[in-house]
Enzyme design. Sequence first.
Site, PDB file in Angstrom:
ATOM      1  CG  ASP A 194     -35.183 -73.923 -15.288  1.00 39.89           C
ATOM      2  OD1 ASP A 194     -36.081 -74.762 -15.085  1.00 39.89           O
ATOM      3  OD2 ASP A 194     -35.197 -72.777 -14.803  1.00 39.89           O
ATOM      4  CG  ASP A 227     -42.034 -74.859 -12.679  1.00 39.01           C
ATOM      5  OD1 ASP A 227     -42.636 -75.099 -11.622  1.00 39.01           O
ATOM      6  OD2 ASP A 227     -42.114 -73.767 -13.245  1.00 39.01           O
TER       7      ASP A 227
HETATM    8  N1  GLY Z   1     -40.509 -72.797 -15.147  1.00 34.67           N
HETATM    9  C1  GLY Z   1     -41.082 -71.542 -14.975  1.00 34.67           C
HETATM   10  C2  GLY Z   1     -42.449 -71.387 -15.516  1.00 34.67           C
HETATM   11  O1  GLY Z   1     -43.134 -72.318 -15.876  1.00 34.67           O
HETATM   12  O2  GLY Z   1     -42.857 -70.233 -15.602  1.00 34.67           O
END
Ligand code: GLY
Length: 400
Positions: free
Chosen positions: A120, A178
């Site tokens: 992330d 994501d």
């Molecule tokens: N990246 C995690 C979410 O969108 O909850």
Amino acid sequence: MTLFSKKLLVPALLFLSGTIQAQNSNQPNEELIKTFDKALAGAAGQYKYLKSITPVDVMPKTFYATKKLETSKTSWWTSGFYPGSLFYLYQATKDTALYNEAISRLRILEKEQFNKGTHDLGFMMFCSFGNANAIQHDKKYDEILMNSAKSLSTRFNPTVGCIKSWDHGTWKFPVIIDNMMNLELLFWATKYSGDSSYYKIAVTHANTTIKNHYRSDFSSFHVIDYNPDNGSVHEKKTAQGYADASAWARGQAWGLYGYTVMYRATKDKKYLVQANKIAHFIIDHPRLPSDKVPYWDYDTPDIPATYRDASAGSIAASALLELSKYADAKNSSLYFKTAEKILTALSTPTYTAKPGENGGFILKHSVGHWPANSEVDVPLTYADYYYIEGMMRYKAMKNK
Ligand code: GLY
């Protein structure tokens, strides 16, 4: 040498007038700009309140109806959104208190540049240090962003052709949709350093994701678990959606935004096609409500008696505004109008909190993780971030 030879002049003028036509039809509406100016001023007030209740060594995460602010350590995936939103709001309002607060939050976030335990880093570092750099370039931020890109790249497995998303759980090599959002950092790193390896990782990850995450209707699975030894797909699952086979709303929005960025960064038409297809999956979906803010999963059988996800709406709105610049005239207008509709809806009292309420967050009604009964129908930092970004993108399209 003039720009166009005589032979090319007529088609060139036709081409240019077509472009101008498409752009004119996407001119922001003056009344809506006023609405967004008011919303951005209100948002700045809310974030000053949020600042006043958030301890200095953590980041805000969400707020519960029980009046409880939930915070996170800087290693949590959402840690870049609060400073990132503060930078955007500073740009919108020129209120230096917001800028100073953002800068002080960067100091606690900085150490994550060496965090190799998460995919992330794009969210965490590019939305924060990237936004800081856009306001006032600083070589120190470049260095932090380069280190972040290096850390993220350590998670790339060439056999799989993807960056690994999570280290937790019993997964072999999980990749979530994501993750498309973290690639922008890698494109920046190649541009900055001249080292094409970051660019290549981003492109390979995006190509593998088209191949394995997307279904024939251009909806996306949430998690693909790969076999890291031979790159084969082990399982197609969900973590935050209703079911493995369902279309989790935020995942569709992440994919839309991600492939729009892929097209911006590479100008490869295949990513524009992919973004267009995802946009149509969302916009044409029979269970997308009339205000275009989706339910948290397009396939939950509880629709309409279930929750909206304002974050999925705000991410999609911001992405659609950018995509409207690349699309043909018909799609361009559709995307622009859909984004307008979403941002207008989010700016009403249905979604926008009253001043001093909602723990200082701007938007109500997002869903973080429904299957875990966590963060259901709450404010979330990323819903706010992409809502602010969407409004600012809209305003910036005036006279363009
Ligand atoms: N990246 C995690 C979410 O969108 O909850």
